[in-house]
Design a protein around this motif. Structure first.
Motif, mmCIF file in Angstrom:
data_model
loop_
_atom_site.group_PDB
_atom_site.id
_atom_site.type_symbol
_atom_site.label_atom_id
_atom_site.label_comp_id
_atom_site.label_asym_id
_atom_site.label_seq_id
_atom_site.Cartn_x
_atom_site.Cartn_y
_atom_site.Cartn_z
ATOM 1 N N GLN A 235 4.134 4.437 7.572
ATOM 2 C CA GLN A 235 4.759 4.230 6.263
ATOM 3 C C GLN A 235 6.038 3.422 6.410
ATOM 4 N N GLN B 141 -4.544 -0.340 10.914
ATOM 5 C CA GLN B 141 -4.207 -0.440 9.480
ATOM 6 C C GLN B 141 -3.128 -1.483 9.250
ATOM 7 N N ARG C 220 5.351 -0.156 6.870
ATOM 8 C CA ARG C 220 5.016 -0.793 5.591
ATOM 9 C C ARG C 220 6.276 -1.131 4.808
ATOM 10 N N GLU D 41 -4.252 -9.466 5.782
ATOM 11 C CA GLU D 41 -4.484 -9.676 4.348
ATOM 12 C C GLU D 41 -3.301 -10.391 3.705
ATOM 13 N N GLY E 24 0.785 -1.227 0.000
ATOM 14 C CA GLY E 24 0.000 0.000 0.000
ATOM 15 C C GLY E 24 0.818 1.277 0.000
ATOM 16 N N LEU F 117 -3.367 -5.045 7.342
ATOM 17 C CA LEU F 117 -2.452 -5.351 6.243
ATOM 18 C C LEU F 117 -1.778 -6.701 6.479
#
Ligand SMILES: Nc1ncnc2c1ncn2[C@@H]1O[C@H](COP(=O)(O)OP(=O)(O)O)[C@@H](O)[C@H]1O
Ligand SMILES: [Mg+2]
Lengths: 321, 303
Positions: free
Chosen positions: A159, A192, A162, A199, A142, A196
């Protein structure tokens, strides 16, 4: 799937002792961070590991990653001992996601170099194909491809985490060791990242060891939970079993702490009164007895033996056979 | 099921990554630091003069003229022929000063290079590997710190004879202690960061981790120590030369010029004051630069 009953990752009677010096001229004393721990990780499951700060969760993660050697006991990957495995082969199968995204990314490297490092180390592909892989993985976690030229200091905590996830997944590992991956993040970003991770697990069929000091986070993701106290696994059960009927008084206290408002904020308050014991001089008998509301004389003198049953495992005199 | 990054997953801050890169930030702070700018400019000017010595020096620094001995500088009533006067052998003082800058800067640079290489290798190894390596390095540092630098240098130079090479070699082999101490502490700190664990978990080799994860993150401290040790070496060379056990005459060295001028100090004080002042300015400028670099790269300065 005949091999499905062989755990992908297993610890057998692993003990890790550090020697710590107290004071300038003090003698070195042994600190047992992990005390005779055996756990199994089945393919595709999410094993949650929960316990207060300092109970040995990160040490366990480092041993599973091969970053620390156990003092005794063995680590098995697919039934083979870790010592017999090639370092690089192991790295392709097991990758970590660490707690602090402000410390897990090299501030002197741009995002592309950070994420492409595994490919470079393993000599996978040429520069063009690495570019392509990095773009793909950025998309999956993402982030827009243009962050490749940015530096970690330009990004927010979410961020950065991620990016750390992208680095861990770019070689398509089977097992990911998540060591408190959200506890350094803002509350608003935590869910979030958890979503993530969930998923990604479904998408790539990953196996997770998910470490947290917070049972609420574990409930979100895990299929099975191991509760750790002072270097020992004191209870292990399926998520449903644990949350419906916790057997160990410590698990009980952890569960109650989840019910306090905003449990994500810092260390859960276990309402156990006494503070966490000094791991250099652990209490006699059951390590938990000084804080246990149900402690008896037996608990003060004799260490309980673990009981294994269909529900999992429990190490407590209240549940002795 | 394919995994499209669902919109509710996107960090709201994603849209604006506009902050400066670490390089840009550093450049901005670098040029905004006055002490650093002054120090660096002075060092740069002296460096250019030293490099261009044959072009900018008005006379041959070795040419003696016994008929024009100890001419005073222009501002003390001398002539423009010898702007800073001449020494006791009639050699042009300005030209000797300019060539002396070459000696000082060369010694400072090469000695810091040698000691920096030794000290960094020892410090990084001790900090990264710990255990027995660390114990050995710590012992060596303590041994080295127990040795009085000037006395040891004097003894070695007295045995081997003074020359540029010997002075550089002795200083290079003596001044590594601060490099080792600082690099060890910095490495110890960086080794504990999670990006080092991440590189280990990736399977990166130890040399790779040292070069691409550790070194870039301790480089700022290394640069600061290099500047400070350069100044240290330049001062020590001047000391050794002043004591007659450094660079040997007729090589122009600032320490030697002070030494040669000291006999006439009461009558012609400028013979001592001029090289002394230049030495002072160079060392001050280098230290200003070092302090500035430390300010500019200090972690607490980072956003
Ligand atoms: N390298 C080390 N040297 C000495 N003690 C350590 C080291 N790493 C961890 N410990 C100790 O081991 C215990 C467990 O630490 P850790 O695994 O980091 O706990 P957690 O991750 O659960 O907070 C702590 O008491 C810690 O002080
Ligand atoms: Mg931890």
């Amino acid at each position: 799937m005949s091999q499905s009953d062989t755990p992908v990752l297993e610890l057998r009677n692993v003990t890790k002792t550090y020697s710590v010096k107290q004071g300038l001229f003090g003698k070195s004393k042994p600190l047992t961070a992990i005390n005779d721990v055996s756990i199994k990780l089945a393919r595709g499951e999410v094993l949650g590991l929960v316990g207060e700060s300092g109970c040995g969760k990160s040490t366990l993660a480092k041993i599973l990653l091969g970053l620390e050697a156990p003092t005794s006991g063995e680590v098995l990957v697919d039934g083979q001992t870790l010592g017999g495995q090639d370092r690089l082969a192991l790295a392709r199968r097991i990758q970590p996601i660490f707690q602090d995204p402000y410390s897990s990314l090299n501030p002197r490297k741009n995002i592309y170099d950070i994420i492409a490092l595994p490919l470079r180390v393993h000599g996978i592909g040429d520069e063009a194909s690495r570019q392509k892989s990095v773009r793909e993985i950025l998309d999956i976690v993402g982030l827009p491809a243009r962050v490749m030229n940015n530096y970690p200091s330009q990004m927010s905590g979410g961020q950065r985490q991620r990016v750390a996830i992208a680095r861990a997944l770019i070689m398509k590992p089977e097992i990911v060791i998540c060591d408190e991956p959200t506890s350094a993040l803002d509350v608003s970003v935590q869910s979030q990242i958890l979503n993530l991770l969930n998923e990604l697990r479904q998408e790539f069929g990953l196996t997770y060891l998910f470490i947290s000091h917070n049972l609420a986070v574990i409930e979100h993701l895990a299929t099975r939970v191991a509760v750790m106290y002072l270097g020992r696994i004191v209870e292990e059960a399926s998520v449903g079993g644990l949350f419906d009927a916790a057997r160990h008084p410590y698990t009980d206290a952890l569960l109650k702490s989840v019910l306090t408002p905003e449990p994500e904020l810092g260390i859960p308050d276990t309402h156990l009164g006494m503070s966490y014991p000094n791991p250099i001089a652990p209490p006699e008998g059951c390590h938990f007895h000084p804080r246990c509301p149900a402690a008896s004389d037996l608990c003060k003198s004799k260490r309980p033996t673990p009981l294994f049953d269909p529900n999992g495992r429990i190490e407590c005199h209240l549940h002795s056979p | 099921m394919t995994l499209a990054p669902s919109t509710n997953n996107v960090d709201p801050l994603l849209q604006d990554i506009v902050g400066p890169t670490p390089g840009q930030q550093l450049r901005r702070r670098f040029f905004g630091h006055r002490g650093l700018m002054i120090g660096a400019s002075v060092v740069a000017v002296l460096l250019v003069i030293a490099l261009l010595a044959p072009v900018v020096a008005p006379h041959d620094p070795y040419a003696q003229d016994l008929l024009a001995r100890m001419k005073p500088p222009v501002f003390l009533g001398g002539t423009w022929e010898h702007i800073l006067g001449t020494d006791h052998l009639g050699r042009d003082y300005l030209s000797r000063l300019i060539y002396g800058a070459r000696v000082s800067l060369l010694i400072g640079f090469v000695a810091a290079l040698i000691s920096g290489t030794i000290g960094t290798a020892m410090g990084v190894a001790a900090g990264y590997f710990g255990g027995r390596t660390d114990a050995v390095v710590t012992f060596l540092i303590n041994v080295r710190l127990a040795m009085p630098v000037v006395l040891v240098a004097l003894a070695v130079v007295a045995i081997l004879g003074g020359s540029l090479q010997v002075v550089i070699g002795v200083l290079g082999l003596l001044l590594w202690d601060r490099f080792a101490v600082v690099m060890r502490a910095s490495t110890l700190q960086v080794r504990g960061r999670e990006y080092v664990s991440a590189a280990q978990a990736i399977g990166a080799s130890t040399p790779r981790i040292l070069l691409s994860e550790i070194m870039p993150n301790i480089l700022n401290n290394l640069i600061v120590v290099i500047t400070l040790e350069m100044a240290h070496a330049i001062l020590l060379e001047a000391t050794l030369s002043f004591l007659g056990l450094g660079v040997q005459p007729p090589t122009p060295s600032w320490g030697l010029m002070v030494s040669e001028g000291k006999n006439m100090m009461l009558f012609e004080p400028w013979l001592v004051l001029i090289p002394g002042a230049v030495l002072f300015v160079l060392v001050l400028a280098i230290n200003l630069m070092g302090d500035g670099l430390r300010d500019v790269t200090a972690p607490e300065n980072r956003s």
